[in-house]
Design a protein around this motif. Sequence first.
Motif, PDB file in Angstrom:
ATOM      1  N   LYS A  77      18.548  11.642  -0.286  1.00  0.00           N
ATOM      2  CA  LYS A  77      18.621  11.851   1.252  1.00  0.00           C
ATOM      3  C   LYS A  77      18.011  10.728   1.326  1.00  0.00           C
ATOM      4  O   LYS A  77      18.551  10.136   2.519  1.00  0.00           O
ATOM      5  CB  LYS A  77      18.351  13.338   1.109  1.00  0.00           C
ATOM      6  CG  LYS A  77      19.153  14.825   0.949  1.00  0.00           C
ATOM      7  CD  LYS A  77      19.369  15.426   1.957  1.00  0.00           C
ATOM      8  CE  LYS A  77      19.755  16.126   1.099  1.00  0.00           C
ATOM      9  NZ  LYS A  77      20.719  17.465   2.241  1.00  0.00           N
ATOM     10  N   VAL A  78      16.604  10.198   1.120  1.00  0.00           N
ATOM     11  CA  VAL A  78      16.205   9.301   2.099  1.00  0.00           C
ATOM     12  C   VAL A  78      16.750   7.742   1.798  1.00  0.00           C
ATOM     13  O   VAL A  78      17.111   7.312   3.132  1.00  0.00           O
ATOM     14  CB  VAL A  78      14.720   9.024   1.873  1.00  0.00           C
ATOM     15  CG1 VAL A  78      14.294   7.772   1.838  1.00  0.00           C
ATOM     16  CG2 VAL A  78      14.034  10.120   1.240  1.00  0.00           C
ATOM     17  N   ILE A  79      17.498   7.772   0.304  1.00  0.00           N
ATOM     18  CA  ILE A  79      18.289   6.552   0.094  1.00  0.00           C
ATOM     19  C   ILE A  79      19.807   6.474   0.949  1.00  0.00           C
ATOM     20  O   ILE A  79      19.985   5.729   1.507  1.00  0.00           O
ATOM     21  CB  ILE A  79      18.509   6.330  -1.266  1.00  0.00           C
ATOM     22  CG1 ILE A  79      17.076   6.096  -1.589  1.00  0.00           C
ATOM     23  CG2 ILE A  79      19.709   5.730  -1.508  1.00  0.00           C
ATOM     24  CD1 ILE A  79      16.569   6.036  -3.411  1.00  0.00           C
ATOM     25  N   GLY A  80      20.227   8.004   0.520  1.00  0.00           N
ATOM     26  CA  GLY A  80      21.103   7.780   1.528  1.00  0.00           C
ATOM     27  C   GLY A  80      21.595   8.008   2.667  1.00  0.00           C
ATOM     28  O   GLY A  80      22.506   6.882   3.366  1.00  0.00           O
ATOM     29  N   LEU A 123       9.569   6.545   4.715  1.00  0.00           N
ATOM     30  CA  LEU A 123      10.029   8.325   4.451  1.00  0.00           C
ATOM     31  C   LEU A 123       9.598   7.910   3.502  1.00  0.00           C
ATOM     32  O   LEU A 123       9.165   9.928   3.054  1.00  0.00           O
ATOM     33  CB  LEU A 123      11.784   7.859   4.753  1.00  0.00           C
ATOM     34  CG  LEU A 123      12.118   7.916   5.413  1.00  0.00           C
ATOM     35  CD1 LEU A 123      13.615   7.853   5.933  1.00  0.00           C
ATOM     36  CD2 LEU A 123      11.692   8.472   6.562  1.00  0.00           C
ATOM     37  N   LEU A 124      10.160   7.606   2.016  1.00  0.00           N
ATOM     38  CA  LEU A 124       8.990   8.336   0.859  1.00  0.00           C
ATOM     39  C   LEU A 124       8.403   8.213   0.543  1.00  0.00           C
ATOM     40  O   LEU A 124       7.791   9.504   0.200  1.00  0.00           O
ATOM     41  CB  LEU A 124       9.386   7.533  -0.476  1.00  0.00           C
ATOM     42  CG  LEU A 124      11.165   7.282  -0.837  1.00  0.00           C
ATOM     43  CD1 LEU A 124      10.899   5.647  -1.815  1.00  0.00           C
ATOM     44  CD2 LEU A 124      11.253   8.391  -1.506  1.00  0.00           C
ATOM     45  N   SER A 125       7.024   7.975   1.796  1.00  0.00           N
ATOM     46  CA  SER A 125       5.701   7.845   1.814  1.00  0.00           C
ATOM     47  C   SER A 125       5.250   9.411   2.581  1.00  0.00           C
ATOM     48  O   SER A 125       4.167   9.503   2.002  1.00  0.00           O
ATOM     49  CB  SER A 125       4.840   7.436   2.053  1.00  0.00           C
ATOM     50  OG  SER A 125       5.421   6.610   3.387  1.00  0.00           O
ATOM     51  N   SER A 126       6.290   9.621   3.263  1.00  0.00           N
ATOM     52  CA  SER A 126       5.715  10.824   4.307  1.00  0.00           C
ATOM     53  C   SER A 126       6.462  12.188   3.413  1.00  0.00           C
ATOM     54  O   SER A 126       5.326  13.240   4.006  1.00  0.00           O
ATOM     55  CB  SER A 126       7.299  10.505   5.280  1.00  0.00           C
ATOM     56  OG  SER A 126       8.305  11.429   5.209  1.00  0.00           O
ATOM     57  N   GLY A 127       6.725  11.791   2.176  1.00  0.00           N
ATOM     58  CA  GLY A 127       7.536  13.419   1.719  1.00  0.00           C
ATOM     59  C   GLY A 127       7.879  14.117   1.923  1.00  0.00           C
ATOM     60  O   GLY A 127       7.722  14.911   1.526  1.00  0.00           O
ATOM     61  N   LEU A 135       0.725  -1.455  -0.281  1.00  0.00           N
ATOM     62  CA  LEU A 135       0.345  -0.101   0.411  1.00  0.00           C
ATOM     63  C   LEU A 135       0.832   1.305   0.029  1.00  0.00           C
ATOM     64  O   LEU A 135       0.278   2.216  -1.159  1.00  0.00           O
ATOM     65  CB  LEU A 135      -1.139  -0.308   1.278  1.00  0.00           C
ATOM     66  CG  LEU A 135      -1.887  -1.301   1.285  1.00  0.00           C
ATOM     67  CD1 LEU A 135      -3.034  -1.167   2.664  1.00  0.00           C
ATOM     68  CD2 LEU A 135      -3.564  -0.430  -0.357  1.00  0.00           C
ATOM     69  N   LEU A 136       1.683   1.273   0.518  1.00  0.00           N
ATOM     70  CA  LEU A 136       2.765   2.378   0.842  1.00  0.00           C
ATOM     71  C   LEU A 136       3.944   2.349  -0.531  1.00  0.00           C
ATOM     72  O   LEU A 136       3.587   3.600  -1.068  1.00  0.00           O
ATOM     73  CB  LEU A 136       3.924   2.275   1.804  1.00  0.00           C
ATOM     74  CG  LEU A 136       3.297   1.899   3.564  1.00  0.00           C
ATOM     75  CD1 LEU A 136       4.300   2.007   4.527  1.00  0.00           C
ATOM     76  CD2 LEU A 136       2.851   3.524   3.301  1.00  0.00           C
ATOM     77  N   GLY A 137       4.049   1.385  -1.102  1.00  0.00           N
ATOM     78  CA  GLY A 137       4.915   1.526  -2.396  1.00  0.00           C
ATOM     79  C   GLY A 137       3.774   2.187  -3.090  1.00  0.00           C
ATOM     80  O   GLY A 137       4.265   2.795  -3.942  1.00  0.00           O
ATOM     81  N   GLY A 188       9.607   2.584  -5.650  1.00  0.00           N
ATOM     82  CA  GLY A 188       8.051   2.866  -5.495  1.00  0.00           C
ATOM     83  C   GLY A 188       7.753   1.280  -6.106  1.00  0.00           C
ATOM     84  O   GLY A 188       7.332   0.577  -5.320  1.00  0.00           O
ATOM     85  N   GLY A 189       8.081   1.420  -7.733  1.00  0.00           N
ATOM     86  CA  GLY A 189       7.647   0.392  -8.277  1.00  0.00           C
ATOM     87  C   GLY A 189       8.772  -1.134  -8.049  1.00  0.00           C
ATOM     88  O   GLY A 189       7.654  -2.233  -7.933  1.00  0.00           O
TER      89      GLY A 189
END
Length: 298
Positions: A173-176, A163-167, A109-111, A238-239
């Motif tokens: 920077k999320v990935i790092g 973190l990505l879904s929180s925006g 769902l988050l993805g 996301g994918g």
Amino acid sequence: MRKLLVLAAVGLLAQLVDGSLGMAYGVTSSTMLLAVGIAPAAASAAVHFSEIGTSLVSGISHHKLGNVDWRTVAILAGPGFVGAFAGATFLSSLDGAVAKPWVAGLLLLLGLYVLWRFLVLGGRRPVFKARPAPGMLVPMGLVGGTLDAVGGGGWGPVGTTTLLSSGRLEPRKVIGSIDTSEFLVAVGGSLGFLIALGSQGIEWAIAGALLAGGVIAAPIAAWLVRILPARVIGVAAGGLIVLTNVRTIAGTLGVTGSAATVLTVAVAAAWLLAIAWAVHQERTARAAEAAEAELIAA
């Protein structure tokens, strides 16, 4: 020797994906080790020991390229260490298979939300809010670290997805930050496995082979994150989240064989189309910005 070279290639590919999209090193490596008959605890232990080196090199590479939010890392890494240590210590008594489909459903769902967020922007640029609060990062670290040790992978899927879904942070920077904080998670999990299994239970040659491949890929992945637009990274990550968790849920529901293959191919095709659309949108946005700049200059 041939087996170790194959595992080194697995480590290289897994780290290339993990370092550029924030997940999949543990899942990819653990899946391969389980497929060749390594016991779950021993497989997860080998992956965690190799991650100590790969995550360290990855974190340094991301830091040099400006991909790390150190406030997020400082809050997240401690709970991740505790969760991974606890998960590794009690792995033999925990049934990760029971929780796995429920976690996969939530991540799916988050993805989907991450995909929606980055695909509906049109020609606009993504806008990111204030940085994530400790109230979100601490429980996320505990859950992600525990799942990572129990399932051989989970820190990236939980952390990157949340973190990505929180925006609240741009994708690079999320990935790092997730990759950098994973160093302490790997240390915590490794210490737990040493206590639970002893040094004789660790497949050191396998861990070394995975490490060798991962160290080569880490700087390349960090560079890719630095140059790719946020929209493209967000859609790609996301994918990957959706594809990984669709497979998990399908297996839980008994979808196997050709039906599972068709489902996977269909989701992968949709993922590639989404990335192509994100690239098109990015080009549209850049063209609009260039036209606007020319008007202002005139």
